[in-house]
Design an enzyme around this catalytic site. Structure first.
Site, PDB file in Angstrom:
ATOM      1  CB  SER A 181      -0.889   0.009   1.245  1.00 57.08           C
ATOM      2  OG  SER A 181      -1.643  -1.171   1.320  1.00 57.08           O
ATOM      3  CE  LYS A 218      -5.001  -1.245   1.442  1.00 61.77           C
ATOM      4  NZ  LYS A 218      -5.857  -2.213   2.087  1.00 61.77           N
ATOM      5  CE  LYS A 239       1.075   2.144   4.481  1.00 58.06           C
ATOM      6  NZ  LYS A 239       1.496   0.847   3.962  1.00 58.06           N
TER       7      LYS A 239
END
Ligand code: NAD
Length: 302
Positions: free
Chosen positions: A101, A176, A245
């Protein structure tokens, strides 16, 4: 019959290990690398394949290179930045699949470097967590040249049951991050509603059932509230640090595209605050505890 391509797999952690195991089980020859050398060796002992001494050797022996690493900074280092790296050994025609990711703009820059070396790069981040990585049933969001994605499809299909093309390289990672932004927003608003309802006299467990039968339902009301929050288990298996994140990436994409996103910024700040309070290794469902602290009481299912 055409031989299966050799896959060099870099990063056999929580997600990478079961994903690479799916590839080995499907009959792909695998070359394994992890910073934790003993983990790469263990993988080879349990699932077969080889763990070359260097990234250069791994690249030289691979038709397809998969990266499944924590961050884009690390991916950049492994591909071309470090003393030993993939670019040093990569054959022309190699397909690099970046499945972390990561940050879309970094991946786009890396894709240009891969192309300059005669290779092709696509991104294919995943959703579904460790359970679906183990069964090879991940959702994979794939960005890049459609013809290259088609060539990589047998490898992707060995790890995921839902492989969705999202557009140009980097678009999978943008998707994502945005998915996790939406998912987190749904979680937080749901927890606030449960707390308001509890103060009014409603039972949060009954509220969860009603939401799931009505239009307020979302993935968190269905799969997280009873299971991990009302149970006080807080053990969904995805850390607050990785979620923070992902939300930072979503906001970065917002900034880079000049898109005003005040609500998204609030959601991100709430998670960053929860991370500061509970730590990066805390389970992401502990963000409910942060909302409870703001309100001054805990959720209690009757
Ligand atoms: P992890 O920390 O368990 O695994 C990362 C692996 O990379 C470790 O084995 C580590 O030793 C290795 N590594 C780190 N630096 C390296 C280097 N320089 N060279 C070689 N190996 C190196 O992380 P994870 O949970 O497997 O997540 C990987 C990626 O997948 C992240 O981007 C994460 O956000 C994403 N993701 C995780 C989940 C989840 O549920 N855990 C779900 C979807 C996506």
């Amino acid at each position: 019959m055409v031989d299966k391509p050799t896959v060099g797999f870099i990063g056999v952690g929580n997600m990478g290990w079961p994903m690479a195991a799916c590839l080995a089980k499907a009959g792909f020859p695998v070359l394994i690398n992890d910073q934790r050398r003993e983990v790469a060796n263990n993988f080879v002992q349990q699932h077969g394949g080889t763990a070359p001494d260097t990234l250069k050797q791994l690249a030289a022996g691979s038709d397809i290179v998969v990266t499944m690493l924590p961050t884009s900074v690390i991916v950049e280092h492994v591909l071309g930045g470090g003393d030993d790296n993939v670019f040093a050994g990569m054959k022309p025609g190699t397909i690099v699949i970046e499945m972390s990711s990561g940050v879309p703009s970094v991946t786009q820059r890396l894709a240009e470097q891969v192309a300059a070396l005669g290779g092709h790069m696509i991104d294919g981040p995943v959703s579904g967590g460790v359970p679906r990585a183990k069964t090879g049933e991940l959702a994979i969001m794939v960005g890049g040249d459609a013809a290259i994605i088609d060539r990589a499809m047998p490898v992707l299909s060995a790890m995921g049951t839902s492989v969705l093309k999202t557009g140009a390289v980097g678009s999978g990672q943008a998707m994502k991050a945005l998915n996790n932004l939406v998912s987190t927003g749904g979680f937080l608003i749901g927890i606030e509603a449960l707390l308001i309802g509890q103060r009014f006299g409603l039972d949060p467990a009954v509220m969860t059932d009603v939401l799931n039968a009505a239009t307020g339902m979302n993935n968190s009301t269905q799969k997280k509230f009873r299971q991990f929050v009302l149970s006080r288990g807080f053990n969904a298996g995805f850390t607050m640090g990785l979620l923070a994140k992902d939300l930072s990436i979503a906001l970065q994409v917002g900034r880079e595209t000049g898109t005003a996103a005040p609500l998204s910024a609030l959601v991100k700040e709430m998670i960053v605050s929860a991370e500061a309070m509970f730590g990066s290794a805390a389970d992401h469902t502990e963000m409910a505890k942060w909302v409870e602290k703001l309100v001054g009481e805990e959720l209690k299912a009757h």
